[in-house]
Design an enzyme around this catalytic site. Sequence first.
Site, PDB file in Angstrom:
ATOM      1  CG  ASP A   1      -1.764   7.707   0.101  1.00 46.69           C
ATOM      2  OD1 ASP A   1      -0.789   8.477   0.044  1.00 46.69           O
ATOM      3  OD2 ASP A   1      -2.562   7.545  -0.835  1.00 46.69           O
TER       4      ASP A   1
ATOM      5  CG  ASP B   1      -1.613   1.251   1.486  1.00 49.47           C
ATOM      6  OD1 ASP B   1      -2.253   1.723   0.530  1.00 49.47           O
ATOM      7  OD2 ASP B   1      -1.570   1.788   2.613  1.00 49.47           O
TER       8      ASP B   1
END
Length: 250
Positions: free
Chosen positions: A10, A8
């Site tokens: 953010d 991932d």
Amino acid sequence: MLEALLWDVDGTLAETERDGHRVAFNRAFAECGLPWLWDVPEYGRLLRVAGGVERLLAYMGERQDAPLESAARERLARSIHACKNRHYAMLVEHGGLEPRSGVRRLIGQCLSQGIVLAVATTTSRGNVEALFPQLFGTRWRELFRAVVCAEDAPRKKPDPLVYNLALERLGCTPGEALAVEDSPAGLAAARAAGVACLITRSSYFAAADFIGAAWVCGNLDAPVELSGTIGENMDVPVLRAIHALAMAAR
Ligand code: XBP
Ligand code: MG
């Protein structure tokens, strides 16, 4: 066998939500002449909606001073979002964000020990292209075999689409991969794709429930206690052990 680590972006690679997107949204509101301001707790509340445009539309639903008509709301959300992304790029280009602890180290260790890397994110490709040279240098593309972003996967997390596409591009089965996430929506997306998930808590999810995660840590440099042994930090043997435990529990 663990073959791939799916990252991932953010909150996981850097504190981009609190210190990047939130700040850039506020600059965009000011530039658009709007009196809106997202402080740190308010943005945390709004993070329940994944995707910048979707988050803006949800917020407008709570505001008396947002356009009433849905087409006008959508137009305004898209123009604020484009402005926000320009501010985000300026902010990261001025060195406003650092990788979280252990991120660069673990990426290097994975690559030298035969684990391939991919990115599976809800953010737009432009934001990745602005952020990654700052975090990983100009040759960042050589680190990741696949980079799957919002434009590829328009159904945002917790939908599993972004993970399904990343696996397809790597040629991996879900059981050969491990996701690294910081949020409940990210965990849900990985699990829905059949991928075991390691959580590295970001500031916004310091107290969140991560039931169903293969492992939860505060950051990748924190000591890890696994089967009675305390390791110095999250490294490749620990990743392999966590993945094997998750597979055995299925
Ligand atoms: C997080 C998101 C994104 C960002 C903002 O994605 O939900 O919407 O908040 O980016 P992830 P955009 O943790 O999966 O990387 O404005 O481009 O949507
Ligand atoms: Mg995240």
